[in-house]
Design an enzyme around this catalytic site. Structure first.
Site, PDB file in Angstrom:
ATOM      1  N   ASP A   1      28.227  32.767  49.919  1.00  0.00           N
ATOM      2  CA  ASP A   1      28.306  33.108  48.508  1.00  0.00           C
ATOM      3  C   ASP A   1      27.484  32.241  47.553  1.00  0.00           C
ATOM      4  O   ASP A   1      26.597  32.740  46.875  1.00  0.00           O
ATOM      5  CB  ASP A   1      29.783  33.122  48.062  1.00  0.00           C
ATOM      6  CG  ASP A   1      29.970  33.704  46.671  1.00  0.00           C
ATOM      7  OD1 ASP A   1      29.295  34.702  46.380  1.00  0.00           O
ATOM      8  OD2 ASP A   1      30.769  33.172  45.896  1.00  0.00           O
TER       9      ASP A   1
ATOM     10  N   CYS B   1      25.016  60.835  45.648  1.00  0.00           N
ATOM     11  CA  CYS B   1      26.275  60.391  45.019  1.00  0.00           C
ATOM     12  C   CYS B   1      25.992  59.443  43.846  1.00  0.00           C
ATOM     13  O   CYS B   1      25.035  58.680  43.856  1.00  0.00           O
ATOM     14  CB  CYS B   1      27.117  59.669  46.074  1.00  0.00           C
ATOM     15  SG  CYS B   1      28.642  58.953  45.437  1.00  0.00           S
TER      16      CYS B   1
ATOM     17  N   CYS C   1      32.330  53.385  36.280  1.00  0.00           N
ATOM     18  CA  CYS C   1      32.334  52.014  35.750  1.00  0.00           C
ATOM     19  C   CYS C   1      32.779  52.009  34.274  1.00  0.00           C
ATOM     20  O   CYS C   1      32.132  52.608  33.414  1.00  0.00           O
ATOM     21  CB  CYS C   1      30.949  51.386  35.884  1.00  0.00           C
ATOM     22  SG  CYS C   1      30.908  49.739  35.152  1.00  0.00           S
TER      23      CYS C   1
ATOM     24  N   CYS D   1      37.093  43.162  39.416  1.00  0.00           N
ATOM     25  CA  CYS D   1      37.189  44.617  39.252  1.00  0.00           C
ATOM     26  C   CYS D   1      36.744  45.273  40.555  1.00  0.00           C
ATOM     27  O   CYS D   1      35.763  44.846  41.172  1.00  0.00           O
ATOM     28  CB  CYS D   1      36.287  45.048  38.094  1.00  0.00           C
ATOM     29  SG  CYS D   1      36.103  46.830  37.911  1.00  0.00           S
TER      30      CYS D   1
ATOM     31  N   CYS E   1      34.330  50.341  41.079  1.00  0.00           N
ATOM     32  CA  CYS E   1      33.170  51.008  41.700  1.00  0.00           C
ATOM     33  C   CYS E   1      33.354  51.136  43.205  1.00  0.00           C
ATOM     34  O   CYS E   1      32.800  52.054  43.830  1.00  0.00           O
ATOM     35  CB  CYS E   1      31.859  50.317  41.338  1.00  0.00           C
ATOM     36  SG  CYS E   1      31.821  48.538  41.586  1.00  0.00           S
TER      37      CYS E   1
ATOM     38  N   CYS F   1      34.180  54.879  45.845  1.00  0.00           N
ATOM     39  CA  CYS F   1      33.082  55.119  46.803  1.00  0.00           C
ATOM     40  C   CYS F   1      33.591  55.937  47.989  1.00  0.00           C
ATOM     41  O   CYS F   1      34.565  55.545  48.648  1.00  0.00           O
ATOM     42  CB  CYS F   1      32.521  53.783  47.287  1.00  0.00           C
ATOM     43  SG  CYS F   1      31.195  53.988  48.485  1.00  0.00           S
TER      44      CYS F   1
END
Ligand code: B12
Ligand code: SF4
Ligand code: SF4
Length: 399
Positions: free
Chosen positions: A138, A195, A202, A245, A248, A252
């Site tokens: 990360d 898609c 969002c 969040c 999104c 999917c």
């Protein structure tokens, strides 16, 4: 060059250490990603994450070979976490509760992932002979999606996250860079097709184009990384998101089936335990969170990634969620927050009180704001209080 048998053994070891996927690539990112990164930074989409725009780190991201001398291969792994145990509608409608993104329901993955990567790296010393290697999770200047995509682990979706055909995107990424030369796997193909569900759902329209997320608008950035006063126009769009969040990802199509696969995998393997959701982070009660003092916050989130926001950041988010709830019962919780020790909390509490004002409570709210204004020394909190007082004055003619 490492032969196929050894490569399979590396992957088996990765699974044994708690990784669901393991793939190999060369330490190169392609032009699409280089240009994408440059465009993102030139457009200031990194917001206040200055480390994303630093020139030295930019160069490192674009040239992974600069991260380890003589690096030949990158081993990318994925560690799954439990998908949200609720549907998007259910989360949106839970207005007395806050929504915490699923990766943060258990322990901090950075610690868990790093330990597992180091254990895997120790095994590689035995399997491959002594080579230089570095592990990353990360925070290092590594374009993790680009490497994951070229290793075939998954493709980068239009929401910018890495997706695997069976596991969806409910996993976190980590890498081992090694000077051992391992035959690279085949790159992944993109399966987003026509898609656009993630762009459409969002709440803040932060996915400004396919594959491009403007962090300045993203609720994940605003609630976790940003430590200031959240811009007014965005507050009302944040709903009850109080940490990160997942919207999104939740819409999917590749995640619909994936949730079951991830949960089945986790049932089969006890190694997922540290990231297993803790009950208290499942749609927590907003009023209880607003009552947390420093000790309470520390105790509750000691091992959790949520400690990153500190108490002030989380309570700021809680005030916004209360303000968006339409539930005027929260007024009783927000009034004491006007005198919180953190200006960030006081200012957002003032905003939330304005949002929850009605014919019955506006006088009481106005009086409390006027009272606090006398003592308020923080310039931003003062401004929030004044704005709310003016708003109440224009709406109810409050003196
Ligand atoms: C900075 C950062 C953020 C920022 C900015 C997000 C962003 N999209 O850049 C913020 C704080 C908003 C954020 C949020 C989240 N993050 Co984050 N974040 C990162 C971090 C540290 C760097 C990402 C980065 O390099 N951004 C720079 C921009 C330029 O990169 P990019 O968005 O990927 O853009 C690329 C594409 O545009 C591509 N491109 C250009 N043209 C084209 C065309 C095509 C066809 C394609 C395919 C690509 C493409 O080029 C660009 C460069 O590669 C990574 C860890 C890491 N070291 O990589 C984690 C990481 C991406 N985050 C992660 C997670 C889990 C999240 C959240 C889901 C957390 C949450 N639940 O709230 C959200 C999701 C928000 C979202 N939709 O992106 C995981 C993702 C795991 C996965 N399965 O993909 C990562 C990999 C951390 C980890 N080690 O696991 N994050
Ligand atoms: S994480 Fe939320 S705010 Fe950020 S891009 Fe995804 S849906 Fe939008
Ligand atoms: S929601 Fe659709 S467009 Fe977005 S990442 Fe998933 S498949 Fe791709």
């Amino acid at each position: 060059m490492v032969n196929d048998g050894v490569k399979e053994m590396i992957k088996a070891k990765a699974l044994a250490h708690g990784f669901a996927l393991c793939r190999i690539s060369s330490p190169v990112v392609d032009q699409k990603h280089v240009q994408g990164l440059q465009h993102w930074v030139q457009s200031d989409m990194q917001a206040d994450m200055a480390w994303m725009a630093e020139e030295v780190r930019m160069q490192r991201r674009m040239q992974p070979e600069s991260m380890l001398q003589d690096v030949r291969s990158v081993i990318t792994v994925a560690m799954t976490y439990s998908p949200p145990a609720y549907q998007l509608d259910e989360a949106n409608e839970a207005t007395e509760q806050g929504v915490i993104s699923a990766y943060a329901h258990g322990d901090d993955y950075h610690d868990v992932m790093k330990k597992r990567l180091k254990a895997l790296a120790a095994d590689l010393d035995v399997l491959l002979g002594k080579h230089d290697q570095r592990v990353f999770v990360d925070t290092a200047p590594v374009l993790e999606h680009a490497l994951a995509e070229s290793s075939g682990l998954g493709w980068q979706g239009k929401h910018s996250l890495t997706i695997h055909r069976e596991l969806g995107s409910w996993f976190l990424l980590g890498e081992i860079f090694t000077t051992a030369e391992i035959d690279a796997d085949e790159a992944a193909n993109n399966h987003c097709g026509t898609c656009s569900a993630c762009l459409d759902v969002c709440p803040t329209q932060a996915i400004v184009a396919p594959y491009v997320v403007d962090a300045r608008l993203c609720i994940s950035y605003l609630t976790i990384e940003f430590d200031g006063f959240i811009p007014h126009p965005l507050r009302s769009l944040m709903g009850n998101h109080i940490y990160g969040c997942d919207d999104c990802q939740m819409v999917c199509p590749w995640n619909q089936h994936a949730a079951k696969v991830v949960l089945r995998l986790q049932d089969l393997n006890t190694w997922c335990d540290p990231l297993t959701p803790r009950g208290e982070n499942h749609l927590p009660n907003l009023a209880s969170l607003l009552r947390l003092d420093d000790d309470g916050f520390r105790q509750l989130f000691r091992k959790s990634p949520i400690k990153r926001t500190k108490r002030a950041g989380l309570l700021r988010n809680v005030c916004i969620a209360m303000g968006n709830s339409g539930n005027d019962l929260f007024v009783d919780d927000l009034l004491p927050a006007l005198t919180d020790k953190e200006a960030l909390v006081r200012g957002h509490a003032a905003w939330a009180l304005g949002r929850l004002s009605c014919a019955e409570n506006h006088q009481c709210i106005s009086a409390a704001l006027q009272h606090q204004l006398v003592d308020e020394v923080d310039v931003n909190a003062r401004e929030e209080i004044i704005l709310t007082i003016e708003y109440l004055r224009s709406k109810y003619d409050d003196a």
